[in-house]
Design a protein around this motif. Structure first.
Motif, mmCIF file in Angstrom:
data_model
loop_
_atom_site.group_PDB
_atom_site.id
_atom_site.type_symbol
_atom_site.label_atom_id
_atom_site.label_comp_id
_atom_site.label_asym_id
_atom_site.label_seq_id
_atom_site.Cartn_x
_atom_site.Cartn_y
_atom_site.Cartn_z
ATOM 1 N N ASN A 88 0.852 -1.184 0.000
ATOM 2 C CA ASN A 88 0.000 0.000 0.000
ATOM 3 C C ASN A 88 0.894 1.242 0.000
ATOM 4 O OD1 ASN A 88 -2.201 1.689 0.082
ATOM 5 N ND2 ASN A 88 -2.445 1.540 2.290
ATOM 6 N N SER A 93 -7.021 2.430 -0.963
ATOM 7 C CA SER A 93 -7.825 1.819 0.090
ATOM 8 C C SER A 93 -8.784 0.808 -0.518
ATOM 9 C CB SER A 93 -8.595 2.874 0.878
ATOM 10 O OG SER A 93 -9.630 3.397 0.096
ATOM 11 N N HIS A 94 -9.300 -0.024 0.352
ATOM 12 C CA HIS A 94 -10.331 -1.002 -0.003
ATOM 13 C C HIS A 94 -11.533 -0.704 0.886
ATOM 14 C CE1 HIS A 94 -7.519 -3.477 -2.360
ATOM 15 N NE2 HIS A 94 -6.638 -3.143 -1.427
ATOM 16 N N SER A 95 -12.701 -0.877 0.384
ATOM 17 C CA SER A 95 -13.900 -0.548 1.160
ATOM 18 C C SER A 95 -14.097 -1.487 2.347
ATOM 19 C CB SER A 95 -15.131 -0.593 0.251
ATOM 20 O OG SER A 95 -15.297 -1.884 -0.281
ATOM 21 N N THR A 96 -13.286 -2.533 2.452
ATOM 22 C CA THR A 96 -13.458 -3.506 3.530
ATOM 23 C C THR A 96 -12.584 -3.216 4.737
ATOM 24 O OG1 THR A 96 -11.741 -4.922 2.624
ATOM 25 C CG2 THR A 96 -13.980 -5.310 1.855
ATOM 26 N N GLU A 97 -11.716 -2.232 4.658
ATOM 27 C CA GLU A 97 -10.795 -1.949 5.753
ATOM 28 C C GLU A 97 -11.523 -1.361 6.959
ATOM 29 O OE1 GLU A 97 -6.902 -0.169 4.293
ATOM 30 O OE2 GLU A 97 -8.211 -0.148 2.538
ATOM 31 N N HIS A 146 -1.522 -4.266 2.564
ATOM 32 C CA HIS A 146 -2.892 -4.719 2.795
ATOM 33 C C HIS A 146 -2.879 -6.240 2.877
ATOM 34 C CE1 HIS A 146 -4.718 -0.863 0.974
ATOM 35 N NE2 HIS A 146 -4.734 -0.807 2.284
ATOM 36 N N MET A 148 -5.599 -8.985 2.626
ATOM 37 C CA MET A 148 -6.993 -9.208 2.239
ATOM 38 C C MET A 148 -7.363 -10.678 2.456
ATOM 39 S SD MET A 148 -7.627 -6.134 1.248
ATOM 40 C CE MET A 148 -9.267 -6.340 0.597
ATOM 41 N N GLN A 160 -15.339 -10.443 1.864
ATOM 42 C CA GLN A 160 -13.937 -10.042 1.868
ATOM 43 C C GLN A 160 -13.717 -9.027 2.978
ATOM 44 O OE1 GLN A 160 -12.392 -7.674 -1.513
ATOM 45 N NE2 GLN A 160 -10.850 -9.273 -1.696
ATOM 46 N N GLY A 162 -10.468 -6.536 4.619
ATOM 47 C CA GLY A 162 -9.122 -6.028 4.435
ATOM 48 C C GLY A 162 -8.547 -5.523 5.736
#
Length: 169
Positions: A88, A93-97, A146, A148, A160, A162
């Motif tokens: 990273n 970013s990932h929406s799951t963090e 990250h 995942m 999922q 993250g």
């Protein structure tokens, strides 16, 4: 027409009628059963238990090994899970963090750590304690990464999550 033929014709009509009713009843029962057995729920990933690792903002030293641990669950049956570790360094970013961690300055990767691994879950359980040893090479770029996790049930539904981690020198 004689009585014998009339009686035989009557019996055939009655037999056809009851056969049709029986077939329709079986079909209705089968349709109801199929609708009840369709899995429409996504599986879950537990990453906040005492035994789960890594957790959000965990640090890992390069050149060491660690064990990924998480509890995976589904209302019907689990199929597989996968791990994807990637840098990273660009602050994507990932929406799951969940939450934010301390981030280093944006940098260009030279030799980033990359891991993509899929594991089939044996026996189609509803709950599975995933454990996977991961070796972190000593010569990879330290920094923000990250981690995942994706779990897929037998019906094809997936979830999922993250986690932001940091690999240290």
């Amino acid at each position: 027409m004689n009585n014998y033929l009339k009686m035989k014709l009557f019996n055939m009509k009655v037999l056809q009628k009851y056969t049709l009713i029986a077939v329709l009843f079986v079909m209705a029962a089968a349709c109801k059963k199929d609708k009840e057995s369709i899995d429409t729920e996504k599986p879950t990933i537990v990453i906040d238990s005492d035994t789960a690792f890594p957790k959000q903002c965990s640090t890992i030293k390069r050149g060491t090994s660690f064990t990924f641990r998480s509890t995976l669950a589904d209302n019907v049956a689990l199929g597989s899970y996968s791990i994807d570790v990637h840098h990273n360094f660009d602050h994507h970013s990932h929406s799951t963090e969940i939450g934010e961690c301390t981030v280093e300055a944006i940098k260009t990767p030279i030799k980033p750590f990359v891991l993509v691994k899929t594991v089939n879950i044996p026996g189609q359980p509803q709950q599975y304690n995933a454990e996977l040893q991961i070796d972190v090479p000593a010569d990879i770029d330290p920094g923000n990464y990250h981690f995942m996790i994706q779990v897929t049930d037998l019906a094809g539904w997936s979830t999922q999550k993250g986690i932001s981690i940091r690999i240290l020198e």
